[in-house]
Design a protein around this motif. Structure first.
Motif, PDB file in Angstrom:
ATOM      1  N   SER A 124       0.864  -1.187   0.000  1.00 46.56           N
ATOM      2  CA  SER A 124       0.000   0.000   0.000  1.00 46.56           C
ATOM      3  C   SER A 124       0.901   1.237   0.000  1.00 46.56           C
ATOM      4  CB  SER A 124      -0.913   0.026   1.226  1.00 46.56           C
ATOM      5  OG  SER A 124      -1.681  -1.162   1.315  1.00 46.56           O
ATOM      6  N   ASN A 125       0.569   2.210  -0.842  1.00 44.34           N
ATOM      7  CA  ASN A 125       1.421   3.387  -1.005  1.00 44.34           C
ATOM      8  C   ASN A 125       0.532   4.625  -1.014  1.00 44.34           C
ATOM      9  OD1 ASN A 125       3.651   4.924  -1.387  1.00 44.34           O
ATOM     10  ND2 ASN A 125       4.074   4.250  -3.480  1.00 44.34           N
ATOM     11  N   TYR A 126       0.727   5.534  -0.039  1.00 47.87           N
ATOM     12  CA  TYR A 126      -0.105   6.732   0.093  1.00 47.87           C
ATOM     13  C   TYR A 126       0.763   7.995   0.081  1.00 47.87           C
ATOM     14  CZ  TYR A 126      -3.388   3.268   1.980  1.00 47.87           C
ATOM     15  OH  TYR A 126      -4.177   2.167   2.176  1.00 47.87           O
ATOM     16  N   ARG A 127       0.233   9.020  -0.550  1.00 56.63           N
ATOM     17  CA  ARG A 127       0.810  10.370  -0.436  1.00 56.63           C
ATOM     18  C   ARG A 127      -0.188  11.215   0.347  1.00 56.63           C
ATOM     19  NH1 ARG A 127       4.613  13.296  -3.101  1.00 56.63           N
ATOM     20  NH2 ARG A 127       4.833  11.654  -4.680  1.00 56.63           N
ATOM     21  N   VAL A 128       0.206  11.641   1.527  1.00 52.45           N
ATOM     22  CA  VAL A 128      -0.695  12.388   2.411  1.00 52.45           C
ATOM     23  C   VAL A 128      -0.400  13.884   2.314  1.00 52.45           C
ATOM     24  CG1 VAL A 128      -1.382  12.809   4.808  1.00 52.45           C
ATOM     25  CG2 VAL A 128      -1.006  10.466   3.997  1.00 52.45           C
ATOM     26  N   ARG A 129      -1.476  14.631   2.131  1.00 53.10           N
ATOM     27  CA  ARG A 129      -1.379  16.087   2.147  1.00 53.10           C
ATOM     28  C   ARG A 129      -2.446  16.623   3.106  1.00 53.10           C
ATOM     29  NH1 ARG A 129      -0.821  18.721  -3.688  1.00 53.10           N
ATOM     30  NH2 ARG A 129      -0.014  20.397  -2.348  1.00 53.10           N
ATOM     31  N   VAL A 130      -2.126  17.697   3.787  1.00 53.53           N
ATOM     32  CA  VAL A 130      -3.053  18.240   4.781  1.00 53.53           C
ATOM     33  C   VAL A 130      -3.522  19.625   4.333  1.00 53.53           C
ATOM     34  CG1 VAL A 130      -1.968  16.948   6.638  1.00 53.53           C
ATOM     35  CG2 VAL A 130      -1.192  19.275   6.154  1.00 53.53           C
ATOM     36  N   TYR A 131      -4.605  20.091   4.939  1.00 55.16           N
ATOM     37  CA  TYR A 131      -5.151  21.398   4.576  1.00 55.16           C
ATOM     38  C   TYR A 131      -5.820  22.026   5.793  1.00 55.16           C
ATOM     39  CZ  TYR A 131      -9.819  19.294   4.532  1.00 55.16           C
ATOM     40  OH  TYR A 131     -10.985  18.661   4.895  1.00 55.16           O
ATOM     41  N   GLN A 132      -6.018  23.322   5.696  1.00 56.92           N
ATOM     42  CA  GLN A 132      -6.767  24.057   6.705  1.00 56.92           C
ATOM     43  C   GLN A 132      -7.560  25.163   6.012  1.00 56.92           C
ATOM     44  OE1 GLN A 132      -8.504  24.058   9.384  1.00 56.92           O
ATOM     45  NE2 GLN A 132      -6.769  23.835  10.786  1.00 56.92           N
ATOM     46  N   ILE A 133      -8.861  25.196   6.273  1.00 55.91           N
ATOM     47  CA  ILE A 133      -9.718  26.234   5.714  1.00 55.91           C
ATOM     48  C   ILE A 133      -9.659  27.462   6.628  1.00 55.91           C
ATOM     49  CG2 ILE A 133     -12.055  26.843   4.999  1.00 55.91           C
ATOM     50  CD1 ILE A 133     -10.752  24.731   3.278  1.00 55.91           C
ATOM     51  N   PRO A 134      -9.379  28.630   6.089  1.00 54.55           N
ATOM     52  CA  PRO A 134      -9.272  29.822   6.943  1.00 54.55           C
ATOM     53  C   PRO A 134     -10.639  30.364   7.319  1.00 54.55           C
ATOM     54  CG  PRO A 134      -9.007  30.449   4.656  1.00 54.55           C
ATOM     55  CD  PRO A 134      -9.157  28.948   4.667  1.00 54.55           C
ATOM     56  N   ARG A 135     -10.607  31.388   8.144  1.00 57.45           N
ATOM     57  CA  ARG A 135     -11.839  32.112   8.425  1.00 57.45           C
ATOM     58  C   ARG A 135     -12.309  32.822   7.159  1.00 57.45           C
ATOM     59  NH1 ARG A 135      -8.710  33.961  12.846  1.00 57.45           N
ATOM     60  NH2 ARG A 135      -8.652  36.021  11.862  1.00 57.45           N
ATOM     61  N   LYS A 136     -13.554  33.239   7.186  1.00 59.70           N
ATOM     62  CA  LYS A 136     -14.112  33.946   6.035  1.00 59.70           C
ATOM     63  C   LYS A 136     -13.299  35.204   5.771  1.00 59.70           C
ATOM     64  CE  LYS A 136     -18.484  35.754   4.258  1.00 59.70           C
ATOM     65  NZ  LYS A 136     -19.914  36.008   4.566  1.00 59.70           N
ATOM     66  N   PRO A 137     -12.888  35.435   4.522  1.00 59.56           N
ATOM     67  CA  PRO A 137     -12.079  36.627   4.240  1.00 59.56           C
ATOM     68  C   PRO A 137     -12.896  37.896   4.435  1.00 59.56           C
ATOM     69  CG  PRO A 137     -12.738  35.561   2.200  1.00 59.56           C
ATOM     70  CD  PRO A 137     -13.166  34.642   3.306  1.00 59.56           C
ATOM     71  N   GLU A 138     -12.194  39.015   4.578  1.00 57.43           N
ATOM     72  CA  GLU A 138     -12.859  40.297   4.740  1.00 57.43           C
ATOM     73  C   GLU A 138     -12.093  41.381   4.001  1.00 57.43           C
ATOM     74  OE1 GLU A 138     -12.943  41.722   8.726  1.00 57.43           O
ATOM     75  OE2 GLU A 138     -10.913  41.049   9.194  1.00 57.43           O
ATOM     76  N   ILE A 139     -12.789  42.464   3.685  1.00 60.55           N
ATOM     77  CA  ILE A 139     -12.191  43.614   3.028  1.00 60.55           C
ATOM     78  C   ILE A 139     -12.002  44.703   4.073  1.00 60.55           C
ATOM     79  CG2 ILE A 139     -12.452  45.374   1.245  1.00 60.55           C
ATOM     80  CD1 ILE A 139     -14.169  43.412  -0.320  1.00 60.55           C
ATOM     81  N   ILE A 140     -10.755  45.133   4.250  1.00 62.63           N
ATOM     82  CA  ILE A 140     -10.448  46.189   5.214  1.00 62.63           C
ATOM     83  C   ILE A 140     -10.022  47.440   4.454  1.00 62.63           C
ATOM     84  CG2 ILE A 140      -9.789  44.540   6.998  1.00 62.63           C
ATOM     85  CD1 ILE A 140      -6.868  45.172   6.402  1.00 62.63           C
ATOM     86  N   ASP A 141     -10.047  48.570   5.144  1.00 62.29           N
ATOM     87  CA  ASP A 141      -9.664  49.864   4.549  1.00 62.29           C
ATOM     88  C   ASP A 141     -10.413  50.109   3.238  1.00 62.29           C
ATOM     89  OD1 ASP A 141      -7.858  50.155   6.629  1.00 62.29           O
ATOM     90  OD2 ASP A 141      -6.213  49.265   5.499  1.00 62.29           O
ATOM     91  N   SER A 142     -11.695  49.783   3.230  1.00 62.12           N
ATOM     92  CA  SER A 142     -12.470  49.929   2.000  1.00 62.12           C
ATOM     93  C   SER A 142     -12.831  51.389   1.758  1.00 62.12           C
ATOM     94  CB  SER A 142     -13.747  49.085   2.075  1.00 62.12           C
ATOM     95  OG  SER A 142     -14.541  49.477   3.178  1.00 62.12           O
ATOM     96  N   ALA A 143     -12.880  51.760   0.489  1.00 61.28           N
ATOM     97  CA  ALA A 143     -13.208  53.132   0.094  1.00 61.28           C
ATOM     98  C   ALA A 143     -14.720  53.300   0.015  1.00 61.28           C
ATOM     99  CB  ALA A 143     -12.575  53.462  -1.246  1.00 61.28           C
ATOM    100  N   SER A 144     -15.208  54.429   0.470  1.00 65.45           N
ATOM    101  CA  SER A 144     -16.631  54.745   0.340  1.00 65.45           C
ATOM    102  C   SER A 144     -16.906  55.510  -0.937  1.00 65.45           C
ATOM    103  CB  SER A 144     -17.108  55.565   1.545  1.00 65.45           C
ATOM    104  OG  SER A 144     -16.372  56.781   1.637  1.00 65.45           O
TER     105      SER A 144
END
Length: 388
Positions: free
Chosen positions: A110-130
């Motif tokens: 048996s031969n496996y290649r393991v990769r891991v991941y992490q989902i971040p928090r929801k992205p946000e827009i900062i310093d947005s222009a009005s």
């Protein structure tokens, strides 16, 4: 089987069935348990199998077997021959191999290649222009995503459609940082745009994060909707004067109107002979009962809070005595009408003659002023109708 039952339903079991050709890709979320099955191994001891690991934790192949002890808290071989990792991390990415022989002497790998991941928090827009200015580059905002692995990507959208960094009028500045302890990524993407004149006055921008592993739907920020301001060229700030030409008989009324197209409407201030008039902002300036102190050159100044000021052309206001020819001869003079003194007009008179105007303190003083004005009117009429 008891140990397998202890692992229970909370263990994520990933198995690959059938013949193994090369490494099989396995993805696991960081911090969660993982079980890799050793195919061909007897389900109960005695077993002839061996696990070999080459990961970020090892400098060479690490060997584990049912007869050996666990590898600290990293991994151990279960009674059924499977390999158990209680909490996978970034250092567990790599190659996992198991070689087993069943009771009939058949060998299976048996031969496996393991990769891991992490989902971040929801992205946000900062310093947005009005607000954005048409025709010039503007910073829309900075999109931030924190805690991803692998890094993933950030993308911008305009009115629901993707914005490409190489599009005309679009510039994106990206930055990627990695936490020295957790190994997780923080992404930043700063968007600059040059709105076209006459375009959408209220565009909608949003940003999305696309994970590198596994293939999942993107995470979207809340949208922002700045308004687009179109600066008005100087020649478009129009000053309209009534009567036309700015020539009026004594006691007449002059109305100055500052016309500025575009939205949002700027504040309008006034100048006389190059000096600002300290009046409340208004697109209309009325000069009732014109006198010598009102003669001069007038301009309007259109001021936007974020984009400076623009002046109109100058308009000259002059007094022409009845019977004299002026710039507007042939069209007649403006109709002289009685008007109460406005606060603006009274201030202009006081400002021009450098005298402070005061309201009469009593009825007697008011009557004296009325008599004085009546005695001056015939003199004004004689001087206006007399010949050379």
């Amino acid at each position: 089987m008891a140990a397998g039952a202890a692992v229970g339903a909370w263990v994520l079991v990933l198995s690959l069935w059938g013949a193994v050709v090369g490494a099989q890709n396995i993805t696991a979320r960081i911090g969660e348990p993982l079980v890799l099955k050793c195919k061909g191994a007897p389900k109960k001891p005695p077993q002839q199998l061996e696990w070999k690991l080459n990961t970020g934790r090892t400098e060479a192949w690490k060997v584990l077997s049912p007869q050996g002890g666990p590898w600290e808290s990293v991994a151990r071989v279960l009674p059924n021959g499977s390999l158990f990792l209680p909490a996978v991390g970034i250092q567990d990415e790599g190659i996992f191999r198991c070689q087993a022989m069943n009771r009939n002497g058949k060998e299976t790998k048996s031969n496996y290649r393991v990769r891991v991941y992490q989902i971040p928090r929801k992205p946000e827009i900062i310093d947005s222009a009005s607000e954005l200015t048409a025709g010039v580059p503007n910073k829309v905002g900075t999109c931030v995503s924190e805690g991803s692995y692998p890094a993933g990507t950030l993308s911008w959208h305009l009115d629901g459609k993707p914005l490409l960094p190489n599009e005309k009028g679009v510039s994106v500045k990206e930055e990627t940082r990695r936490h020295p302890e957790t190994g997780l990524f923080t992404l930043q993407s700063e968007l600059m745009v040059t709105p076209a004149r006459g375009g959408n006055p209220h565009p909608t921008f949003s940003c999305s994060f696309s994970p590198g592993l596994p293939r999942r739907r993107a995470l979207h920020t809340a949208p922002i909707q700045p308004r687009v301001w179109e600066p008005v060229p100087l020649e478009e700030v129009q000053l309209v004067v009534q009567p036309e030409g700015g020539a009026v008989a004594p006691g007449g009324t002059v109305t100055l109107t500052c016309e500025v197209p575009g939205q949002p409407s700027p504040q309008i201030h006034w100048m006389k002979d190059g000096v600002p008039l300290p009046l409340s902002p208004s697109p209309v300036l009325i000069l009732p009962e014109i006198g010598p102190q009102d003669q001069g050159t007038y301009r309007c100044v259109a001021t936007h809070p974020s984009h400076g000021s623009q002046e109109s052309r100058a308009v000259s206001i002059s007094i022409i005595e009845p019977g004299e020819e002026g710039p507007t001869a042939g069209e007649g003079f403006a109709k002289v009408r009685e008007a109460e003194d406005s606060p603006q007009h009274m201030w202009l008179r006081g400002w021009s003659t450098r005298k402070e105007w005061k309201a009469p303190e009593n009825q007697e003083e008011e009557e004296e002023r009325a008599e004085l004005n009546q005695s001056e009117e015939p003199e004004a009429g004689e001087s206006g109708t007399g010949g050379p």
